[in-house]
Design a protein around this motif. Sequence first.
Motif, short mmCIF file in Angstrom:
data_model
loop_
_atom_site.label_atom_id
_atom_site.label_comp_id
_atom_site.label_asym_id
_atom_site.label_seq_id
_atom_site.Cartn_x
_atom_site.Cartn_y
_atom_site.Cartn_z
N ASN A 1 95.52 38.24 35.50
CA ASN A 1 96.08 37.80 34.21
C ASN A 1 96.08 36.27 34.14
O ASN A 1 97.13 35.63 34.10
CB ASN A 1 97.50 38.34 34.03
N PRO A 2 94.89 35.66 34.13
CA PRO A 2 94.83 34.18 34.15
C PRO A 2 95.41 33.53 32.90
O PRO A 2 95.95 32.43 32.98
CB PRO A 2 93.33 33.90 34.28
N ASN A 3 95.31 34.19 31.74
CA ASN A 3 95.84 33.59 30.53
C ASN A 3 97.34 33.35 30.62
O ASN A 3 97.88 32.42 30.00
CB ASN A 3 95.53 34.48 29.32
N THR B 1 97.68 29.20 33.02
CA THR B 1 97.99 28.19 32.01
C THR B 1 99.23 27.37 32.38
O THR B 1 99.41 26.26 31.87
CB THR B 1 98.24 28.85 30.65
N GLY B 2 100.06 27.88 33.26
CA GLY B 2 101.24 27.14 33.66
C GLY B 2 100.99 26.08 34.70
O GLY B 2 101.87 25.26 34.99
N LEU B 3 99.80 26.06 35.29
CA LEU B 3 99.48 25.07 36.32
C LEU B 3 99.19 23.71 35.70
O LEU B 3 98.89 23.61 34.51
CB LEU B 3 98.26 25.54 37.13
N VAL C 1 94.81 20.81 38.16
CA VAL C 1 94.60 22.00 38.99
C VAL C 1 93.95 23.10 38.17
O VAL C 1 93.03 23.79 38.63
CB VAL C 1 95.95 22.49 39.56
N ARG C 2 94.41 23.25 36.94
CA ARG C 2 93.93 24.32 36.06
C ARG C 2 92.41 24.22 35.85
O ARG C 2 91.71 25.24 35.77
CB ARG C 2 94.67 24.20 34.73
#
Length: 907
Positions: A787-789, A793-795, A799-800
Motif C-alpha cells: 500500500n505505497p499510496n 507518502t508519509g516519508l 527519501v520518497r
Amino acid sequence: MAAAPVEYTIGGVKINFPCKAYPSQLAMMNSIIRGLNNGQHCLLESPTGSGKSLALLCSALAWQQAQFVWFLVSAVKSDQSRKSTLSSRLSEKLQVSLSNGEQDDDFKIDRKRIRTPSTEQKVPLQIASIPVTLLCGLLSLVITLLLLFFFSIEQQAKMFRSKDSDKDKEGSGRKKIPKIFFGTRTHKQITQIARELKRTLYSTVPMTILSSRDHTCVHPEVVPHANRNERCKELLDAKNGLSCRYYHNVHKMRDQNTLQWVHGLHQAWDIEDLVRLGGKLRSCAYYAARELMQDACIVFCPYNYLLDPLIRESMEINLKEQIVVLDEAHNIEDCARESASYTLNQAQLLLARDEMDGMVTHNIRRDQHRPLLAFCCSLANWVQESCNSLEEREYESSCKVWTGAEILGIFHGLGITADTFSLLQKNLAAVLEKEERIGLVNGREDVVQVPTISSNTQSMLKSLFMVLEFLFRQNCRFADDYRVALQQSYMWTTQQDLPDAQGFFARPQRRRQSTRTKTLVHTLSFWCLNPAVAFSDLSGTVRSIVLTSGTLSPMGSFSSELGIRFSIQLEANHVISKSQVWVGTVGAGPQGRKLCATFQHAETFAFQDEVGALLLKVCHTVSRGVLCFLPSYKMLDKLRDRWMNTGLWDKLEERKTVITEPRGGGKGDFDELLQTYYEAIRGTAANNGALLVAVCRGKVSEGLDFTDDNARAVVTIGIPFPNIKDLQVELKMKYNDKHAKSRGLLPGGRWYEIQAYRALNQALGRCIRHRNDWGALILVDDRFRTNPNKYITGLSKWVRQLVRHHDTFTGAMQSLESFSQGQRGAVETFEETQSQAAPQHPSPSTVTSPPPEIITPLKPFDHRLAPLNLHTEVRADNSENRSSESGIWLEWKKNINCICLTFSFAS
C-alpha cells in the motif's frame, strides 16, 4: 586547505558564508531573509545533513547586523536633522547674505537689469561657501570613524538589551534591534549549533546559552545532590547560615565584554566552556548565563524554555518583537501541548493542603494562606468524591474524563470563578515573596525570614494555576481545547530494607528479597489538546517565527495545529546525489515469511525469529556501524529476550558489538554506551563494527550525529505508531475529528499516522549527515510495498523519491551488497587520488547564486532611508585574516561608504 568564505547578498542583506553554499542553503537563506524583512513566519524543511543550521545562523545574524548598521545611519541622520551645528548656521547666514539682494526686492533701489551669468560664471560664487560646509562634513566623518572603530562590544550590546522598555531612553521612538532566540530540542543539539557558529565569521557576536542547574551548577556542595534546584535555593536563602559564594562572584563573568576580552571566550562557546570558566573563577555559571542574556545578540536554549510560560517567567525571557528560531521543530506540536498541560497526583494535593493548614495554624500570612487552603480542600474533596464514579478502562485501570467547559462548571460550584481565581493568583504571589521580620532566636531578638511553603508545593500550585489561567483567559476562549481526566491505577513500589534493633543492615548474602507492594494511585490530568493555546503567547508578540526541521511534511498541519499562518514555506532538496544512498523496502525475511509489524504479528515467535535473521544478514552485508530502530521499548525487550533464548544474540555479537538503548538511566550512562559504540567502530576491522538497537522517539533517534562509518545502514522495523490505547492519544484523535472541518485540522486518523511518519523520518535521518556521506536505509515492513499510496507518502521528500520495493529478501541483499561495495571502492579511489595530489577547490569567484526573489529590505527605524542593496550577488573574499575579525566590524567596513555618503548629504 579550508574553503574561502563567500559573500552572498540576498534581499539587501550581505551574508558571509564560510564556504560555497549548497542550493538548499541558498534557498533557506533567501526564505529567512524574506521572512525577517517583512516580519513573516517561516516553515522550512531541509533534509538532515544539508547544512540547514549553518544557513539559519548566517542569514539571521547577517540580517541582525544589517539592522545594526541601519540603526547607526538612521540615528546619525536623525541627530543631524535635529541639531544644527555652529558651522551650518554660519553657512546658512553666508548663503543668505550672498543672495539677499536678489531675494528682497521691496527695498531695492532701481537700477539697470543685469544679465544672468552663465554656469561657468556661477562657479566662483558657489566656491566661496564650500570651505564652511566641507569643514562640517569632515568633522562629522571623523566623529563617525571614531565611533565605528572604538564602539566596544558592551556598547553594541546595549542596543539588544531585553530588560529595557520597547523604546529607547531618549524617547526617540526607535525600537531596539531584535534579539535572536534560537531553540533546539536538547542541550546536545545546542552543542552542535555552537560548533557550527564557531565556523562562521559571526562567531564573535555576544551570545549566551540558557540551561538548567543540572547542566551549569559548579558549586561542590550542590553538584552531588539529586535535587540541585532545592539545594541551590537553600544556599541562596542562607537557611543554615551558609550562602553561595559562587553566586556572589557571578559579576566576574556576567558581562559580554569581560567574557570575551578578559577570559578569552572570543568565539562561540559551548555551555561546557562556561561551566569550566565558572569552576576556575568560582563563579556561578547558571546565573552568569542568565545575566549574559541581557546584552546578547543571540540566545540559545531548549525550545521548551520559549514555549513553557512558567520557564519563560522564571528565566525572565521577553519575546516581544524578538526573532524566534526553532530548529528540529518536528516535535513542536507535542511540546506546545505539554507546555499548556499539567498532571498532579492526589498525594501532592493532600500535601499542599496540609502545608497550607500548618501556615494558617501558625498565623503565618494567614489572610493569604487561608484562601489557598480553601482551594486545596475543595479540589481534594472533589477528587475524592469523583473516585467513586470512575469507569473501568483496562485491567486494574479506570478513569473519567470531563471537557473544559464541564470542569469550569464544576469549579464554579466549588467557588472558583474568573474573579476569585485572580484573587488566588495574587495570594499565591504574596505567600511566595521573601520577607524578614524581627523575631526571637535563642531568647534574643533577631531578623528571621518568614517561612514559605516547600518548593514542591510551590511548583505544583504554579503549574496548576498556569493551566487554570489558560482556562479562564479571554472569557474562557480555550475551554474547549482542554480535557480533564481523573485516572486510577496501581503502582508497584519496592519496600526498602529496614535496619535491625542494633541499627545494622543485614549482610548482602543473607538479605531477604525486596518485597514489592501494590499501591493505589489517583492522578488528575489537565490535558491541552490544541498546541495553539501555548503558541498563542509567541505568535501574538514576536516579530518572526522560523520553524525548521528535516521532517515537517505535511506542512499544512503546522499552520492549523499551531494557529498561525506561515507565509513562507520551503521543502528543500537534499545535497547528495542519488547514487550515495540506497533506499529499499523489505517485506519478507530470509525464510520467506511475510514481515508486517502490527501488534498481532509482532507478538509471534515466527516474526521475531525472522527479524533477527534479517538483521544478522544485514550485519554481514554492511560493514562498520548499523543502526536498528524499533517502534517501542516493549518490542525491544521482547526481541532481546527471544534472541538470547534462541542463540541469535550470540551470533550478532560474533559479527558486531551489540548495544541496546536503555529505557531510562542517567545522561552519563547513555554517553558511556555511545562511546562504546563509537570505539567499537573505530577499533575493528573493516568487515566488523557495531550494531546499535534503539527505539523511535528515543534518545538515539533524534539529535545525534552518526556520520560516516558510524551509520552505514539504518534498519527500521515496522511503523512507530503511538499507543492507540493511550487515553491522551484517543482524546486527541477525537478532538481533531471534531474540529477538522471548522479549523482545517488533520482528521484524527491522519494525525495519528503523521506522528508515526515523523518519528520514522527522524530515525532514517541519522544516516546521511553531509554531502560526501553515504549509507543504506532499509524499511522492513510489507505495508510499504502493498500500500505505497498510504505508507510511502508519509516519508520525507528526499527519501520518497528514492524508494525501491524488493519482492524477495535475496534480491534486496544482493542489491545492498553491490551498493555497499561500490561505495567503499569509490571512497578508496578518492582517498588515493587525494593523497597523490593536492586538493583542487573551485574558485569562489565562479559561484553563482540561484535566482531568489529580489526583496526590498525592511526599514524599521527610518522609513526614508534608502535600501543598501536590492540585488542578489555573490562575491568571493579571499582575505586571510577575515575569520579573526568580528562580523559587526566587517559590516561597518563594508557599509562605511554608505555612511560617509549619508554624512555628506546631511552636512
